[in-house]
Design a protein around this motif. Structure first.
Motif, short mmCIF file in Angstrom:
data_model
loop_
_atom_site.label_atom_id
_atom_site.label_comp_id
_atom_site.label_asym_id
_atom_site.label_seq_id
_atom_site.Cartn_x
_atom_site.Cartn_y
_atom_site.Cartn_z
N LEU A 28 25.72 -55.49 57.85
CA LEU A 28 26.53 -56.60 57.34
C LEU A 28 25.82 -57.31 56.19
O LEU A 28 26.45 -57.70 55.20
N ASN A 29 24.51 -57.47 56.30
CA ASN A 29 23.74 -58.04 55.18
C ASN A 29 23.85 -57.15 53.95
O ASN A 29 23.93 -57.64 52.81
N GLY A 30 23.85 -55.84 54.17
CA GLY A 30 24.01 -54.91 53.06
C GLY A 30 25.35 -55.06 52.37
O GLY A 30 25.44 -55.03 51.13
N VAL A 31 26.41 -55.25 53.16
CA VAL A 31 27.75 -55.44 52.60
C VAL A 31 27.81 -56.73 51.80
O VAL A 31 28.34 -56.78 50.68
N ARG A 48 30.42 -49.33 40.60
CA ARG A 48 31.17 -50.17 41.53
C ARG A 48 31.86 -49.37 42.63
O ARG A 48 31.80 -49.73 43.81
N GLU A 49 32.50 -48.28 42.27
CA GLU A 49 33.21 -47.48 43.26
C GLU A 49 32.24 -46.89 44.29
O GLU A 49 32.50 -46.93 45.50
N GLN A 50 31.13 -46.37 43.80
CA GLN A 50 30.14 -45.78 44.70
C GLN A 50 29.61 -46.80 45.69
O GLN A 50 29.52 -46.54 46.90
N ARG A 51 29.24 -47.98 45.20
CA ARG A 51 28.67 -49.01 46.07
C ARG A 51 29.72 -49.59 47.01
O ARG A 51 29.41 -49.95 48.15
N THR A 52 30.96 -49.68 46.56
CA THR A 52 32.04 -50.18 47.42
C THR A 52 32.28 -49.21 48.58
O THR A 52 32.47 -49.63 49.72
N LYS A 53 32.28 -47.91 48.29
CA LYS A 53 32.45 -46.91 49.34
C LYS A 53 31.29 -46.97 50.34
O LYS A 53 31.49 -46.81 51.55
N ALA A 54 30.08 -47.19 49.83
CA ALA A 54 28.93 -47.31 50.72
C ALA A 54 29.07 -48.53 51.63
O ALA A 54 28.74 -48.47 52.83
N ALA A 55 29.55 -49.64 51.07
CA ALA A 55 29.76 -50.85 51.87
C ALA A 55 30.83 -50.62 52.93
O ALA A 55 30.70 -51.08 54.07
N ARG A 56 31.87 -49.88 52.57
CA ARG A 56 32.91 -49.54 53.55
C ARG A 56 32.31 -48.74 54.69
O ARG A 56 32.62 -48.97 55.87
N GLY A 57 31.45 -47.78 54.37
CA GLY A 57 30.79 -46.98 55.40
C GLY A 57 29.96 -47.85 56.34
O GLY A 57 29.94 -47.61 57.56
N GLN A 58 29.29 -48.86 55.79
CA GLN A 58 28.50 -49.77 56.63
C GLN A 58 29.40 -50.56 57.57
O GLN A 58 29.06 -50.76 58.74
N ALA A 97 35.78 -37.95 61.46
CA ALA A 97 34.75 -37.55 60.48
C ALA A 97 34.81 -38.39 59.22
O ALA A 97 33.76 -38.64 58.58
N MET A 98 35.99 -38.85 58.84
CA MET A 98 36.15 -39.62 57.60
C MET A 98 35.31 -40.89 57.61
O MET A 98 34.88 -41.36 56.55
N PHE A 99 35.04 -41.44 58.79
CA PHE A 99 34.25 -42.67 58.88
C PHE A 99 32.82 -42.47 58.37
O PHE A 99 32.16 -43.42 57.98
N TYR A 100 32.35 -41.22 58.38
CA TYR A 100 30.93 -40.99 58.10
C TYR A 100 30.70 -40.14 56.86
O TYR A 100 29.58 -39.70 56.61
N GLN A 101 31.74 -39.95 56.06
CA GLN A 101 31.58 -39.12 54.87
C GLN A 101 30.64 -39.76 53.85
O GLN A 101 29.81 -39.08 53.24
N GLU A 102 30.76 -41.07 53.64
CA GLU A 102 29.92 -41.72 52.63
C GLU A 102 28.44 -41.71 53.03
O GLU A 102 27.57 -41.42 52.22
N GLU A 103 28.18 -42.05 54.30
CA GLU A 103 26.79 -42.02 54.76
C GLU A 103 26.28 -40.58 54.76
O GLU A 103 25.11 -40.32 54.45
N GLY A 104 27.16 -39.65 55.07
CA GLY A 104 26.78 -38.24 55.02
C GLY A 104 26.39 -37.81 53.62
O GLY A 104 25.39 -37.09 53.43
N LYS A 105 27.15 -38.25 52.63
CA LYS A 105 26.82 -37.92 51.24
C LYS A 105 25.45 -38.45 50.86
O LYS A 105 24.70 -37.80 50.13
#
Length: 242
Positions: A28-31, A48-58, A97-105
């Motif tokens: 949450l602090n990361g988001v 922006r898109e990359q970091r937003t997707k990472a925040a969504r993964g968190q 699986a979709m929930f973990y695609q960004e962290e997986g990347k």
């Protein structure tokens, strides 16, 4: 001073709560940090898109943790509104699986469903089966070797009419026999998990076992498979439309 008979249980509960809090606060602090950096312009349009997707993964990881704690606190009531209905196995696997695609990347770990076109079905609870798969994928992303694959297969065993789902990953560190024997126990974390991530709740796989056995009258097991680790889920009353 007389030791309270409930002291040990209380100590375990407080430890679990502390670990849970730690695992929620960090993402949450990361988001919050990501949003602040987008607002003040530190993160430019190109990132922006990359970091937003990472925040969504968190945030999705936080949702998984909260659902696990809610289930532990309220038992079956956490999914009391979930009624049995037709569950298309490849669909629920892909959604989990979709929930973990960004962290997986980020760790170059892919989650791949081998036979996604095989339309195998059960009558059951899609929400609880999805939660089971999310917990397994969450562990796989956290503890698998960098650059490895999480391979999922699903089929119907013709002689038993059981749906079989296998999830194979390659752990960063091999599990011991003791780890395998205790992996579904409430609060248990293997030595490999502790070495890679200091804190954890030990809830996810325990809840997997309970949801599969109670909500689906099935079974879940785990075994070493060469250099990999394979979970196997069996659910009765399956059929195929392929």
């Amino acid at each position: 001073m007389k030791r309270d008979s409930n002291y040990a249980d209380t100590e375990v509960d407080l430890t679990l709560l502390a670990n849970f809090t730690h695992q929620i606060i960090n993402p949450l602090n990361g988001v919050v940090g990501t949003l602040d950096n987008i607002i003040d312009g530190t993160i430019g349009p190109d990132r922006r898109e990359q970091r937003t997707k990472a925040a969504r993964g968190q945030l999705e990881n936080c949702i998984t943790l909260i659902r696990n704690l809610a289930y532990l606190a309220s038992g079956e009531n956490a999914f009391s509104d979930s009624v049995e209905r037709k569950v298309v196995l490849p669909q629920v696997i892909i959604e989990a699986a979709m929930f973990y695609q960004e962290e997986g990347k980020r760790r170059r770990i892919s989650i791949d469903l081998e036979n996604r076109s095989d339309q195998n079905l059960i009558t059951g609870h899609p929400e609880t089966l999805k939660q089971v798969l999310m917990n397994i994928f969450d562990n796989g992303i956290k503890y698998s070797a960098f650059g490895s694959q999480i391979l999922v297969k699903q089929w119907v065993q013709k002689n038993t009419n059981e749906a079989i789902i296998t999830v194979r990953s390659v752990p960063e560190q091999r599990l011991t026999t003791l780890d395998l024997e205790n992996i579904f126990l409430l609060g248990f974390r293997g030595d490999n998990a502790k070495q890679m991530i200091a804190s954890g709740t030990g809830l996810g796989l325990h809840i997997c076992k309970h949801l599969i056995e109670v909500k689906h009258t099935g079974s879940i097991s785990v075994q070493q498979d060469g250099n990999g680790l394979q979970f196997m889920i069996k659910i009765p009353g399956a059929w195929s439309t392929s």
